[in-house]
Design an enzyme around this catalytic site. Structure first.
Site, PDB file in Angstrom:
ATOM      1  N   SER A 137       0.863  -1.185   0.000  1.00 51.78           N
ATOM      2  CA  SER A 137       0.000   0.000   0.000  1.00 51.78           C
ATOM      3  C   SER A 137       0.894   1.227   0.000  1.00 51.78           C
ATOM      4  O   SER A 137       2.072   1.153   0.393  1.00 51.78           O
ATOM      5  CB  SER A 137      -0.858  -0.007   1.269  1.00 51.78           C
ATOM      6  OG  SER A 137      -1.451   1.256   1.477  1.00 51.78           O
ATOM      7  N   TYR A 150      -1.989  -0.880  10.499  1.00 56.89           N
ATOM      8  CA  TYR A 150      -1.920  -1.085   9.039  1.00 56.89           C
ATOM      9  C   TYR A 150      -0.626  -0.495   8.481  1.00 56.89           C
ATOM     10  O   TYR A 150       0.094  -1.138   7.707  1.00 56.89           O
ATOM     11  CB  TYR A 150      -3.149  -0.423   8.413  1.00 56.89           C
ATOM     12  CG  TYR A 150      -3.343  -0.665   6.936  1.00 56.89           C
ATOM     13  CD1 TYR A 150      -4.065  -1.771   6.479  1.00 56.89           C
ATOM     14  CD2 TYR A 150      -2.846   0.221   5.990  1.00 56.89           C
ATOM     15  CE1 TYR A 150      -4.271  -1.981   5.121  1.00 56.89           C
ATOM     16  CE2 TYR A 150      -3.051   0.021   4.632  1.00 56.89           C
ATOM     17  CZ  TYR A 150      -3.765  -1.078   4.200  1.00 56.89           C
ATOM     18  OH  TYR A 150      -3.974  -1.275   2.852  1.00 56.89           O
TER      19      TYR A 150
HETATM   20  P1  NAD Z   1     -11.298  -6.537   0.275  1.00 59.01           P
HETATM   21  O1  NAD Z   1     -11.852  -6.377   1.627  1.00 59.01           O
HETATM   22  O2  NAD Z   1     -12.173  -6.319  -0.906  1.00 59.01           O
HETATM   23  O3  NAD Z   1     -10.605  -7.965   0.126  1.00 59.01           O
HETATM   24  C1  NAD Z   1      -9.787  -8.500   1.125  1.00 59.01           C
HETATM   25  C2  NAD Z   1      -9.998 -10.006   1.163  1.00 59.01           C
HETATM   26  O4  NAD Z   1      -9.100 -10.539   2.153  1.00 59.01           O
HETATM   27  C3  NAD Z   1     -11.429 -10.417   1.571  1.00 59.01           C
HETATM   28  O5  NAD Z   1     -11.950 -11.322   0.632  1.00 59.01           O
HETATM   29  C4  NAD Z   1     -11.246 -11.062   2.945  1.00 59.01           C
HETATM   30  O6  NAD Z   1     -12.163 -12.116   3.197  1.00 59.01           O
HETATM   31  C5  NAD Z   1      -9.811 -11.569   2.820  1.00 59.01           C
HETATM   32  N1  NAD Z   1      -9.210 -11.822   4.129  1.00 59.01           N
HETATM   33  C6  NAD Z   1      -9.304 -11.084   5.271  1.00 59.01           C
HETATM   34  N2  NAD Z   1      -8.645 -11.682   6.272  1.00 59.01           N
HETATM   35  C7  NAD Z   1      -8.098 -12.820   5.760  1.00 59.01           C
HETATM   36  C8  NAD Z   1      -7.291 -13.871   6.293  1.00 59.01           C
HETATM   37  N3  NAD Z   1      -6.941 -13.880   7.601  1.00 59.01           N
HETATM   38  N4  NAD Z   1      -6.901 -14.857   5.459  1.00 59.01           N
HETATM   39  C9  NAD Z   1      -7.271 -14.871   4.173  1.00 59.01           C
HETATM   40  N5  NAD Z   1      -8.067 -13.937   3.622  1.00 59.01           N
HETATM   41  C10 NAD Z   1      -8.444 -12.907   4.395  1.00 59.01           C
HETATM   42  O7  NAD Z   1     -10.030  -5.535   0.239  1.00 59.01           O
HETATM   43  P2  NAD Z   1      -9.097  -4.999  -0.959  1.00 59.01           P
HETATM   44  O8  NAD Z   1      -9.233  -3.527  -0.976  1.00 59.01           O
HETATM   45  O9  NAD Z   1      -9.291  -5.778  -2.198  1.00 59.01           O
HETATM   46  O10 NAD Z   1      -7.657  -5.296  -0.326  1.00 59.01           O
HETATM   47  C11 NAD Z   1      -6.770  -6.266  -0.829  1.00 59.01           C
HETATM   48  C12 NAD Z   1      -5.339  -5.863  -0.475  1.00 59.01           C
HETATM   49  O11 NAD Z   1      -5.029  -4.604  -1.081  1.00 59.01           O
HETATM   50  C13 NAD Z   1      -5.115  -5.677   1.033  1.00 59.01           C
HETATM   51  O12 NAD Z   1      -3.854  -6.207   1.398  1.00 59.01           O
HETATM   52  C14 NAD Z   1      -5.114  -4.168   1.196  1.00 59.01           C
HETATM   53  O13 NAD Z   1      -4.358  -3.747   2.298  1.00 59.01           O
HETATM   54  C15 NAD Z   1      -4.473  -3.742  -0.115  1.00 59.01           C
HETATM   55  N6  NAD Z   1      -4.720  -2.361  -0.513  1.00 59.01           N
HETATM   56  C16 NAD Z   1      -5.993  -1.934  -0.739  1.00 59.01           C
HETATM   57  C17 NAD Z   1      -6.181  -0.615  -1.130  1.00 59.01           C
HETATM   58  C18 NAD Z   1      -7.547  -0.072  -1.398  1.00 59.01           C
HETATM   59  O14 NAD Z   1      -7.665   1.167  -1.499  1.00 59.01           O
HETATM   60  N7  NAD Z   1      -8.578  -0.890  -1.538  1.00 59.01           N
HETATM   61  C19 NAD Z   1      -5.102   0.246  -1.285  1.00 59.01           C
HETATM   62  C20 NAD Z   1      -3.833  -0.229  -1.034  1.00 59.01           C
HETATM   63  C21 NAD Z   1      -3.653  -1.542  -0.668  1.00 59.01           C
END
Ligand code: NAD
Length: 255
Positions: A137, A150
């Site tokens: 991130s 985070y």
């Molecule tokens: P999301 O909530 O749509 O998806 C996250 C998924 O992780 C979910 O399906 C959830 O069930 C799963 N999950 C949670 N805990 C878990 C565990 N213990 N074991 C296995 N699976 C687990 O979120 P997203 O936005 O798609 O995020 C995905 C990644 O991208 C994350 O690492 C997040 O930090 C990173 N990220 C997101 C953004 C954003 O703006 N959305 C920005 C930067 C980084």
């Protein structure tokens, strides 16, 4: 991506599902994993309905037993690409942050990737090939208030990856971390609500004055941008790019 197998954690939703679909469309066989078993099966079905190759396995990245079971289930199936994507968030000032939630965030975002890498590196070494891609991130590079766990975990992920890059330098295995700014996924939709409460402002103000304000380009990152970066990092041509943080932030960190 033909003849390649990719395993993605947290792939039932958001960025992980987007990557799964994109790699499957390019010919890779996909192993969708997620803590949410029902959602895993649904995600697998969505790809299968499109004629894409995918299997679904329940995997909680914080659970040692799940990781051991995964390796047993994968017996005979080589994983070429590991995407460490699973993520959670909690928005609160440190004084009010429940410590069990703090530890859970670090467990999912930092120790989780260490567990999956530890489990899959031996077979990557045996195959003489591996591409590990972490979804980090922008918060692996800069801070925002109310996200101490985070931000700490995502900074740690970049450091962890540098070490593994060195430990795998004797073979064609690479590990890199993609660092996007905000992407509109369920994780962010929830955060918009939480931040509005924490800051005492409207949800529109959270989007414009907090999320997009630090970004000169003032836009959310599209899944396609992340998918294209994953595709390059997973390629054979990216063999000398390792231990890097690739930043998709609309200019946030150059100011
Ligand atoms: P999301 O909530 O749509 O998806 C996250 C998924 O992780 C979910 O399906 C959830 O069930 C799963 N999950 C949670 N805990 C878990 C565990 N213990 N074991 C296995 N699976 C687990 O979120 P997203 O936005 O798609 O995020 C995905 C990644 O991208 C994350 O690492 C997040 O930090 C990173 N990220 C997101 C953004 C954003 O703006 N959305 C920005 C930067 C980084």
């Amino acid at each position: 991506m033909k003849n390649m197998t990719a395993l993605i954690t947290g792939a039932a939703s958001g960025i992980g599902f987007g990557i799964a679909q994109s790699l499957a469309e390019k010919g890779a066989s996909i192993i969708i994993t997620d803590i949410n078993e029902e959602a895993v099966l649904l995600a697998q079905q969505k790809l299968s309905d499109k004629g894409l190759s995918a299997i679904g396995i329940k995997l909680d990245v914080t659970n040692e037993q799940d990781v051991e079971n995964l390796i047993k289930e994968l017996a005979g199936c080589k994983v070429d690409i590991l995407i460490n994507n699973a993520g959670i968030q909690h928005v609160s000032r440190l004084e009010d942050f429940p410590m069990n939630m703090w530890q859970k965030i670090v467990d999912v975002l930092l120790t989780g990737p260490a567990r999956t890498c530890k489990a899959l590196l031996p077979q990557m070494r045996e195959n003489g090939f591996g591409r590990i891609i972490n979804i980090g991130s922008i918060h692996g590079l800069v801070a925002s208030p109310f996200k101490s766990a985070y931000v700490a975990a995502k900074h740690g992920l970049i450091g962890f990856s540098k070490v593994i890059a060195l430990e795998t330098s004797d073979t064609d295995i690479t590990i890199n971390t993609i660092c996007p700014a905000y992407v509109k996924t369920p994780l962010v939709e929830k955060q918009i609500k939480d931040q509005a409460l924490q800051h005492g402002i409207s949800e529109d103000d959270v989007i414009n004055k907090i999320m997009l304000e630090p970004m000169p380009k003032k836009s959310f990152i599209d899944l396609e941008e992340i998918n294209a970066t994953v595709c390059f990092l997973a390629s054979k041509q990216a063999k000398n790019m390792t231990g890097q943080a690739l930043v998709l932030d609309g200019g946030w960190t150059v100011k």
